[in-house]
Design an enzyme around this catalytic site. Structure first.
Site, PDB file in Angstrom:
ATOM      1  CE  LYS A 122       3.116  -6.342   3.742  1.00 46.14           C
ATOM      2  NZ  LYS A 122       2.571  -5.082   3.980  1.00 46.14           N
ATOM      3  CG  ASP A 154       0.600  -4.228   2.324  1.00 40.36           C
ATOM      4  OD1 ASP A 154       0.141  -5.168   3.033  1.00 40.36           O
ATOM      5  OD2 ASP A 154       1.140  -3.385   1.657  1.00 40.36           O
ATOM      6  CG  ASP A 173      -0.516  -0.622   2.613  1.00 39.74           C
ATOM      7  OD1 ASP A 173       1.003  -0.353   2.761  1.00 39.74           O
ATOM      8  OD2 ASP A 173      -1.147  -0.488   3.494  1.00 39.74           O
ATOM      9  CB  SER A 174       4.368   1.535  -0.255  1.00 33.19           C
ATOM     10  OG  SER A 174       4.567   0.291  -0.864  1.00 33.19           O
ATOM     11  CD  GLU A 204       0.425  -1.601   8.172  1.00 33.30           C
ATOM     12  OE1 GLU A 204      -0.238  -1.170   8.895  1.00 33.30           O
ATOM     13  OE2 GLU A 204       0.936  -1.560   6.898  1.00 33.30           O
ATOM     14  CD  GLU A 208       7.736  -0.234   7.926  1.00 28.73           C
ATOM     15  OE1 GLU A 208       6.810  -1.061   7.318  1.00 28.73           O
ATOM     16  OE2 GLU A 208       7.624   0.905   7.326  1.00 28.73           O
TER      17      GLU A 208
HETATM   18  O1  KIV Z   1       3.205  -0.938   1.730  1.00 34.36           O
HETATM   19  C1  KIV Z   1       4.368  -1.487   1.847  1.00 34.36           C
HETATM   20  O2  KIV Z   1       5.356  -0.903   0.774  1.00 34.36           O
HETATM   21  C2  KIV Z   1       5.696  -1.886   2.764  1.00 34.36           C
HETATM   22  C3  KIV Z   1       6.277  -1.895   3.089  1.00 34.36           C
HETATM   23  C4  KIV Z   1       7.021  -1.528   3.325  1.00 34.36           C
HETATM   24  C5  KIV Z   1       7.186  -3.880   3.454  1.00 34.36           C
HETATM   25  O3  KIV Z   1       4.806  -2.506   3.562  1.00 34.36           O
END
Ligand code: KIV
Length: 271
Positions: free
Chosen positions: A120, A90, A51-52, A122, A189
């Site tokens: 993934k 994510d 989600d980055s 959180e 992280e």
């Molecule tokens: O969204 C992302 O890029 C991440 C990584 C920093 C692990 O969750």
């Protein structure tokens, strides 16, 4: 005889085998087809449709605004560029926190509409019910503890997490819980290297670090950061392998000069 070369795909099981055999896992983010093709062909083990993308692709300040539809668009583009890597997506903010039914619906959309291999999420005990429902539906889940950017407004800053005993103890318990629930791997992280090493030793599942030191089972970076496209972001844990911001800027300047001067296109570049 077929000339087609069989590609040995990375699976959630092969990652666990890699940990058993002491082989480090490489993971990078990807959000589009072209980048995914390059990273996959270079031999990356895991591609994270993170989600980055909210930050590096859309220019938002945080990961919160990106939607499930946005993530599905990015993930399906990535999948089309991949032959070997395991693709993890994510679940974005707001797509799984309300309740486990919504979490399951979101995870199913990702799997069905993108062809990705895992999701993934959180958080630890707070999201355990949702993790159980998603796993029960046969969808592999990667956990994510430590600095969890979807909670940035709770933390207040992006500084190192779990430096105090209480938070470190909760993180250790959460890691054990995620393993017990059935997560196939875990991202840690921005936490102290000593703590990350201890967590990696305490679980059988692979622990992939970002800003978590070298004592874990693999490493992940945001591709735009390690390629130097995103040049303002300079945390201590980031190793830059290219300075693409400068190189691409110079290439664009050269192109502009050639267009303005009439040097481009030449006769050879014309029909
Ligand atoms: O969204 C992302 O890029 C991440 C990584 C920093 C692990 O969750």
């Amino acid at each position: 005889m077929s000339t087609h070369k069989e590609v040995k795909k990375v699976t959630t099981h092969s990652l666990i085998e890699m940990k058993k055999n002491g082989i480090k896992i490489s993971m990078l983010t990807a959000y589009d087809y072209s980048m995914a093709r390059i990273l996959d062909a270079a031999g990356i083990d895991v591609l994270l449709v993170g989600d980055s993308a909210s930050n590096v692709m859309a220019g938002h300040e945080t990961t919160l605004p990106i939607t499930l539809d946005n993530m599905i668009y990015h993930a399906s583009s990535v999948i089309r560029g991949v032959q070997r890597s395991l693709v993890v997506v994510d679940l974005p903010f707001g797509s799984y926190q309300a309740n486990s039914s919504e979490a399951l619906r979101s995870a199913i959309r990702i799997m069905k509409e993108t062809g990705a291999h895992a999701v993934k999420m959180e958080g630890g005990s707070e999201v355990s019910e949702s993790i159980i429902r998603i796993l029960t539906a046969g969808i592999p889940v990667m956990g994510h503890l430590g600095l969890t950017p979807q909670s940035i407004y709770k933390f207040g800053t992006y500084t190192v997490r779990a430096t105090e005993d209480e938070e470190a103890e909760k993180l250790k318990k959460d890691a054990l819980l995620l393993e017990e629930l059935g997560c196939f791997a875990l991202v840690l992280e921005k936490i102290p290297a000593k703590l990350a090493t201890a967590v990696a030793k305490s679980v059988q599942i692979p622990v992939i670090g970002i800003g978590a030191g070298g004592g874990v089972d693999g490493q992940v970076l945001v591709t735009h950061d390690m390629m130097g496209i995103n040049f303002e972001f300079k945390p201590r844990f980031l190793r830059r392998y290219l300075n693409l911001h400068e190189e691409m800027g110079n290439a664009v300047k050269a192109y502009i000069k050639d267009v303005k001067s009439g040097d481009f296109p030449s006769d050879k570049e014309s029909y």
